[in-house]
Structures are given as C-alpha cells and as structure tokens.
Design a protein around this motif. Structure first.
Motif, short mmCIF file in Angstrom:
data_model
loop_
_atom_site.label_atom_id
_atom_site.label_comp_id
_atom_site.label_asym_id
_atom_site.label_seq_id
_atom_site.Cartn_x
_atom_site.Cartn_y
_atom_site.Cartn_z
N ARG A 2 2.79 34.98 13.20
CA ARG A 2 2.16 33.76 13.70
C ARG A 2 0.68 33.95 14.02
O ARG A 2 -0.05 32.97 14.22
N ASP A 54 0.87 27.29 11.48
CA ASP A 54 -0.15 27.46 10.44
C ASP A 54 -1.45 26.83 10.94
O ASP A 54 -1.51 25.62 11.16
N GLU A 90 10.40 29.62 11.65
CA GLU A 90 9.59 28.87 10.70
C GLU A 90 9.87 29.28 9.26
O GLU A 90 9.51 28.55 8.31
N LYS A 141 7.37 25.28 10.67
CA LYS A 141 6.46 26.03 9.80
C LYS A 141 5.02 25.56 9.93
O LYS A 141 4.10 26.38 10.05
N TRP A 142 4.80 24.25 9.90
CA TRP A 142 3.42 23.78 9.98
C TRP A 142 2.80 24.00 11.35
O TRP A 142 1.57 24.10 11.48
N LYS A 169 -4.04 25.89 9.56
CA LYS A 169 -4.53 24.80 8.71
C LYS A 169 -4.01 23.45 9.20
O LYS A 169 -4.72 22.44 9.15
#
Length: 385
Positions: free
Chosen positions: A237, A193, A182, A189-190, A195
């Motif tokens: 992570r 996350d 990521e 990457k997302w 969020k």
C-alpha cells in the motif's frame, strides 16, 4: 420528530453520478435522499459502462432517455429541459470529485459530494468560492454526524456541562483490511492507489469522520498545529498509509488525537470520540449510536439514550420513532439529506442549524494535507495552514 410530512413545496429534482450496481455507497445515498420526499430521482450517469448504467437506471424507474453515458452529457441535456435536474450527488472514486463538483456548480446545480471534496487545498478553496458565487449548496456526506446523540453532545458542551474542554480523543480504527484484501476486492483496490485515492488512505477515508464530529461538537475550537506519523503495515500500500496517529494542539490550549486505521485486527468499526472537560466527559461510539456516555467526576457514569425526554430539544428534532427503538446509519444519512434539501430550497446556508457543507469539505482537505506534510517530513510538528 420527523413523521414524513412535506417540508418543501415540492421535491428537488435530483440525479446521481456514480453509485450504480456494485457501488458500496450508492444505495444509502438513494435511500437517504428519497426517504422524506425531499428529492425525486429523475436522472443519472451511474456507470462508466453506459449500457450497464442505463440498465441500472431503468431498474430504478428512471426514464431510459435520462440515463446518461457520462455526467457532462447529463448536465448538458438536463439544462435544456424545463423539468431538468436541480441537484446532483457524486458517488465516484476520489480523483473525480473535483472535476464533477466544479462542472455541476458551473451548471447551476446544488451538489452532495462524497469526501474528500478534492485532493489539494487550492482546489477546495476554488470550489468554495465557486459555490458562493453561484449561490449553491455543497453538502459533504459525513453521514455519522446525522445521529441525534451528536447533537446532544454539541448542546451539552455548549451549555458548559463538561466545563473547560481539555482533551479530545478520536479514532476510526477497524480491522477489515489487516490483510491485502485489495488483491481481490475492487472497491478496496482503488482506495489504496494514489492515482484514485489521493495523498492518503485511512487519514482521508476514516480519520476525517471523527474529526468532523469534533467540529460539530466544538465549533469554536481551531487547530493551531499538529504532528502526524503514518505507516503502511501492508507494504504494497505504500506510499499510502493503513495506520496513522495524529496529535493536535488547539487555540484554547486543548489537545486532541486521531487514530486512523484499517488494520486494527478484530475491530468491527472502532469509531469513537471522547471529549474531556474540567468537570465531566462524554463518549460516543458508532457501534452503539443511540447512546451517549456521560461521566461526571466523582459520580456514577450515565448512559443517555436516544429519544428520551431528558435530552435537549435539539437532539429530539430528528427522531423518527420513540426512544427504545434503535435508529441507525440510514436514519442518520436521511437526517443530513433533509438538512441539505432545506438549505437547497432556500438557496443559502441554514441559519438555525448546521450541516456538513462546503466548509467541512475544505477543512477535511486541509487536515489531510497538513497530516501528510507532517508525516512525510519525519513526523514533525507543523503549523496548521
């Protein structure tokens, strides 16, 4: 067998939210939806950067004035047109699914949504109620379930060829994220996350796929309780997991396991489901999707092949070419989009077949929520709620 002749009076006018240039999943949505002439792509809000999204849409032969800056504008403007969209596919990061799906349903549109449907069970139940109120179909893209040998397994179990079901072993455990990819891969990457990804990574992103296959094969079995443990082997992570084990007990006394992992180093894909009965077992592996292994106790193992006349008729209906010719994930997705279209045309669920609908989306959210609750309380057994 599917041969491309029309099954609908006309194609459904269809749009996409997300799925633009660089999307990991956008192309397979379009390929699957357009293959059998059930959908016509007429509009889209493909990108958070409007100019880039418009350029991409024009390259898909969409009129420039129907390439929109965002989904809200698209729903508003398309509602004014006599030839406005009737359905939309959502191919955006996880944290946007709930709001886009809700807006689409309120706009009177049918929906095909990437999983997870949303993050919280309360939201999932709200969307289910809204879909029923609006009499609109919500399809969830559990694409692997469109493979014909899943239907063969379903029919074999229903006809008692395995005997009483005792054990279901499931896994989706690949190795491509054994390192912190990521750091240089935006599409990953997302996903790590909270969020954007929500309360889990591999449980929701991977584990729900074989779980849904089990629901297709064993529609009458319900989870009573489960225990889950999850790990973040790539420490950055945390709190999201990159490996998890889930043990389940079912209402008929059977047990099941799901191994969800992206750190199974060396594994290409690693999605398998094995259903074990009192007389025989079956096993399906998505890297060999045209085959189903059938093992009767005391007899040599059999490899059942897609497209052969010894299969159940239900497993032959979605064939696109005769046995011996390999079919793959694009065909599986096309089979599901065909089912979505048939349901949308009728304005209600199909009576004669199944597809991953709003109930499947709700159940995926429920399973992840229960897994996270168990894991975060010390890997304890929890009643399935």
């Amino acid at each position: 067998m599917i041969n491309g002749e029309k099954k609908l009076e006309r194609p459904i006018r269809w749009a996409m939210v997300g799925g633009g240039r660089g999307s990991q999943i956008g192309y397979i949505h379009r390929s699957a939806a357009l293959r059998d002439h059930h959908f016509q792509l007429v509009a889209g809000a493909f990108d958070i950067i409007p100019e880039r999204g418009k350029e991409f849409g024009v390259n898909l032969h969409i009129s420039p004035d129907r390439c929109y800056s965002d989904y809200r504008k698209m729903f508003e403007e398309e509602a004014k047109r006599a030839d406005g969209i009737e359905a939309v596919s959502i191919a955006t990061p996880n944290n946007t699914h709930y709001e886009i799906c809700k807006a689409a349903l309120n706009a009177g549109l049918h929906v095909v949504c990437e999983k997870p449907l949303c993050f919280r069970l309360e939201e999932a139940n709200e969307l289910e109620d809204l879909a029923k109120k609006k009499n609109r179909v919500v399809g969830i893209t559990y694409g692997y379930s469109g493979h014909q040998m899943i239907e063969q397994a379903r029919q074999m179990i229903a006809n008692g060829e395995l005997g009483d079901i005792r054990i279901i072993n499931m896994q989706f455990a690949h190795g491509f994220h054994s390192d912190p990819v990521e750091c240089h891969n935006l599409s990953t990457k997302w996903r790590v996350d909270p969020k954007f990804a929500g309360p889990s990574y591999v449980l929701g992103d991977l584990g729900t796929h074989p779980l849904f296959l089990s629901e297709v094969m064993l529609p009458g079995m319900k989870i009573k309780k489960l225990l889950c443990t999850r790990q973040s082997f790539v420490k950055s992570r945390a709190p999201l997991e990159d490996n998890a084990y889930t043990i389940m007990e079912y209402d008929n006394g059977a047990v099941g396991t799901v191994w969800s992992s992206c750190v199974n180093a060396g594994s290409m894909h690693g999605q398998k489901i094995r259903v074990i009965g009192s007389k025989a077992s079956i096993e399906w592996w998505d890297e060999q999707p045209n085959q189903l292994r059938f093992e009767i106790q005391g007899k040599p193992a059999q490899i059942l092949e897609r497209g052969m006349e010894y299969l159940y008729q239900e497993a032959l209906e979605d064939d696109r070419i005769g046995g011996g010719h390999p079919e793959g994930l694009f065909e599986a997705w096309s089979n599901l989009y065909s089912r979505f279209a048939a349901a949308m045309e009728r304005g209600k669920d199909l009576n004669q077949t199944w597809y991953p609908g709003i109930e499947a989306g709700v159940e995926g959210v429920r399973w992840v929520q229960n897994c996270v609750r168990s894991a975060d309380n010390g890997a304890v057994w929890v009643e399935y709620q």
